[in-house]
Design an enzyme around this catalytic site. Structure first.
Site, mmCIF file in Angstrom:
data_model
loop_
_atom_site.group_PDB
_atom_site.id
_atom_site.type_symbol
_atom_site.label_atom_id
_atom_site.label_comp_id
_atom_site.label_asym_id
_atom_site.label_seq_id
_atom_site.Cartn_x
_atom_site.Cartn_y
_atom_site.Cartn_z
ATOM 1 N N SER A 387 0.989 -1.034 -0.147
ATOM 2 C CA SER A 387 0.129 0.036 0.042
ATOM 3 C C SER A 387 0.717 1.275 0.035
ATOM 4 O O SER A 387 0.342 2.238 -0.478
ATOM 5 C CB SER A 387 -1.038 -0.103 1.234
ATOM 6 O OG SER A 387 -0.117 -0.277 2.524
ATOM 7 N N HIS A 442 1.269 4.462 4.405
ATOM 8 C CA HIS A 442 0.413 5.189 3.447
ATOM 9 C C HIS A 442 0.887 6.699 3.030
ATOM 10 O O HIS A 442 1.177 7.032 1.903
ATOM 11 C CB HIS A 442 -1.228 5.111 3.415
ATOM 12 C CG HIS A 442 -1.574 4.063 3.805
ATOM 13 N ND1 HIS A 442 -3.036 3.661 3.929
ATOM 14 C CD2 HIS A 442 -1.327 2.546 3.453
ATOM 15 C CE1 HIS A 442 -3.186 2.442 3.743
ATOM 16 N NE2 HIS A 442 -2.113 1.704 3.603
#
Length: 655
Positions: A387, A442
């Site tokens: 991610s 992230h």
């Protein structure tokens, strides 16, 4: 006979061929409402049966009734649209048109766009084809050589710039006579010579499209005469046709803008790195499952064994490679599927902007940046997943749009930018509500990707030639060096955060001091071992003399007094040993107990010499028990020492 509309089930009704009076016509038009289907009738009497009708040929009649094949084809398309099978000009939504022009549609000057057939989400078809007044367009296999576009049937192709790589087309006059659905699991329209139109599993749509193609082909090759519209329907066509032409002009303007945008911004023709990265994640997952790892919920310990990022391992064991390997590991199938969906949706677009090398650098550097940020914020957590790199892809897209937004047509820029911001906003808000989502990774990947995207978006660096490639290599090297320096600083700061952790800090501090603590302990202990051995040997000699019975007690007792004093002195020295951690303290305690049993045996031995009481030799508190306890304590000391060296990966060096 029936009209064309009725014969192919467009509205489910039958219309007679004969001319009807105005009252009957009005009644039928009311029933049909022009929204459920447009009625057509055969060509006027006087047109030769079987005569070939060219597209440009018009029907006989008054000047104000002149309609061509183009108008009739548009009516057929309108019927498709009324059945919910697509979008008809002039009401083709811009997202639908953008999707078609970007992927497969390349209009020539000798045709007019009539409709886009297909279905999808949010007015963006996942699979579609385009119908014009001359041809059908659809997405085929990517073209390896753009010279294949040089086709006499598409004379104006070069006038609109570089066509889409997946552009396939066929003129209506060249359609095969037999058209049908083929395939077992997935139905497609077979056009012969390996050409197939795949519009998904919507069988009614495919059948309606086949009906349209059969009709237009039969007219184009002269198998059927050109039908004419009943007057009211003809009036409706005349009313709408200027808007159709205006929509076609807008489509060509958009097409030219998109072609120019592609020519200026696209470095790679197709995505290569994106599927490779996705395949790497899948292969690692399959390998883990094949080795017995849970496919849904693997344990953190297993993830660590496979290369997940973990602060103590990265910081203290120097396993920096975990920042890279963690990008290809996932905590189960759902985690993997979500990341792959995001990557395969956006990755190909961004890769075409930056090229294969630039995208690979964007992906890897973003993943490393995200892993480094996670290491700093969560140094005691076991972290894994792609991610961070995927957020970096979105960050790179934002960076590109920040620099090159003037090169992107508004029709593409606005949905691309709003979609990216919506994705990021949703994931950030969702991440804040879940403790299992690594927001640090992230945001770290997003920030890294944005910086990389800003730099690589520069037109001088992003040139699709060799000069641009060399510049990208140099810039990527500089960016990589900068990230390495930043990661080193992050690791040093993570060290302090790990040591400050109330649970892990003391354990790590003890582990880090294992070697120095042992060295200090061993250095102080080294002179005491000979004392243990000397006292033991002297005690054995005294016992031997007592067993022989030829040495008087007056000579043995002074020797025992000296040994007892030496044992007490040894005990005092043992109490001063440096114990740097609880493990060494445990070893020291066993040595103190060994000295205690040794001292007790000497005291018992002196009492036996003085009193000749044989009960002092046996029993749980006797001389034999003291000797055995002495040996047992030394054995326990050796076991703890071996475990200590194994746990802390130390090597015992003999003097």
């Amino acid at each position: 006979m029936m009209s064309l509309a009725a014969s192919h089930g467009y509205d489910g009704r039958t219309y007679p061929l004969e001319v009807v009076d105005d009252e009957i016509r009005r009644e039928r038009l009311r029933d049909n409402a022009l929204t459920g289907g447009l009625a057509v009738a055969p060509v006027a009497k006087g047109v030769k049966e079987g005569a070939r009708i060219a597209m440009e040929e018009i029907l006989p009649g008054p000047a104000d009734d002149v309609l061509t094949f183009d108008h009739v084809a548009w009516v057929y398309c309108a019927i498709l649209g009324q059945q919910g099978h697509g979008w008809v000009a002039p009401r083709i939504p811009q997202p639908v048109l953008v999707a078609a022009v970007s992927s497969y549609l390349s209009l020539a000057d000798d045709e007019t766009l009539l409709a886009i057939v297909g279905k999808g989400l949010n007015n963006v078809p996942t699979q579609s084809c385009a119908l014009t007044t001359k041809r059908i367009y659809w997405a085929g296999d990517p073209r390896q050589d753009e010279a294949e576009w040089d086709d006499a049937d598409h004379p104006d192709a070069q006038a609109v710039g570089r066509p889409p790589l997946r552009c396939e087309y066929l003129a209506y006059k060249d359609l095969p006579e037999a058209l049908d659905l083929t395939g077992v699991l997935s139905k497609v329209i077979d056009l012969g010579e390996g050409r197939q139109i795949n519009l998904g599993a919507n069988i009614p749509l495919l059948q309606a499209l086949i009906g349209f193609l059969k009709e237009v082909r039969s007219v184009m090759v002269g198998e059927k005469p050109l039908p004419h519209l009943i007057p009211v329907a003809a009036d409706q066509v005349r009313l709408q046709w200027p808007a159709v032409l205006a929509a076609d002009a807008e489509a060509r303007t958009l097409q030219a803008a998109i072609r120019g945008y592609h020519a200026q911004t696209l470095v790679a023709k197709r995505a290569v790195v994106t599927p490779l990265m996705a395949a790497a994640c899948v292969l690692v997952y399959v390998a883990m499952v094949a080795r017995g790892v849970s496919p849904i919920d693997p344990s953190p310990r297993v993830m660590l064994d496979w290369g997940a990022s973990f602060g103590p391992s990265v910081v203290f064991d120097r396993q920096v490679w975990r920042l890279l390997t963690s990008m290809f590991l996932h905590f189960g199938l759902i985690h993997l599927a979500m990341n792959l969906w995001c990557l395969l949706t956006t990755g190909p677009v961004v890769e075409r902007f930056f090229g294969h090398l630039g995208f690979a650098a964007l992906y890897v550097l973003s993943g490393l940046g995200g892993a480094a940020a996670s290491l700093f914020v969560h140094p005691t957590f076991i972290c894994a997943g792609a991610s961070g790199a995927i957020f970096g892809v979105f960050g790179g897209l934002l960076g590109f749009l920040a620099i090159r937004h003037r090169d992107v047509p508004p029709a593409i820029l606005q949905p691309m930018r709003s979609g990216t911001l919506a994705f990021l906003g949703y994931n950030v808000l969702f991440g804040l509500t879940s403790s299992t989502i690594d927001m640090a990774a992230h945001l770290g990947g997003l920030a890294t990707g944005f910086v990389v995207g800003l730099v690589l978006a520069d037109g001088r660096i992003n040139r699709p030639d060799r000069v641009g490639l060399l510049r990208r290599v140099a810039v990527i090297a500089v960016l990589s060096a900068g990230l390495v320096l930043l990661t080193r600083q992050t690791i040093e700061r993570a060290r302090d955060r790990i040591m400050a952790d109330p649970t892990m800090g003391p354990q790590l501090e003890s582990a880090l001091n294992a070697g120095p603590a042992w060295n200090a302990f061993q250095q102080a202990l080294a002179p005491l071992f000979p004392e243990f051995d000397r006292i033991s040997r002297e005690t054995e000699r005294v016992i031997s003399e007592i067993d022989q019975g030829d040495v008087p007690a007056s000579r043995i007792e002074p020797t025992l007094d000296h040994l007892i004093a030496d044992s007490e002195s040894l005990g005092r020295r043992l109490e001063t040993l440096p114990v740097g951690n609880p493990e060494i303290r445990a070893m020291s305690d066993h040595l103190v107990m060994a000295k205690t049993h040794q001292h007790q045996s000497l005291v018992l031995l002196k009492r036996f010499v003085s009193d000749k009481d044989a009960s002092l030799l046996k029993g749980p508190d006797g001389l034999d028990a003291s000797f055995k306890a002495y040996a047992k304590e030394f054995e326990e000391f050796r076991k703890l020492r071996e475990a200590y060296f194994k746990t802390h990966q130390l090597t015992l060096q003999e003097p």
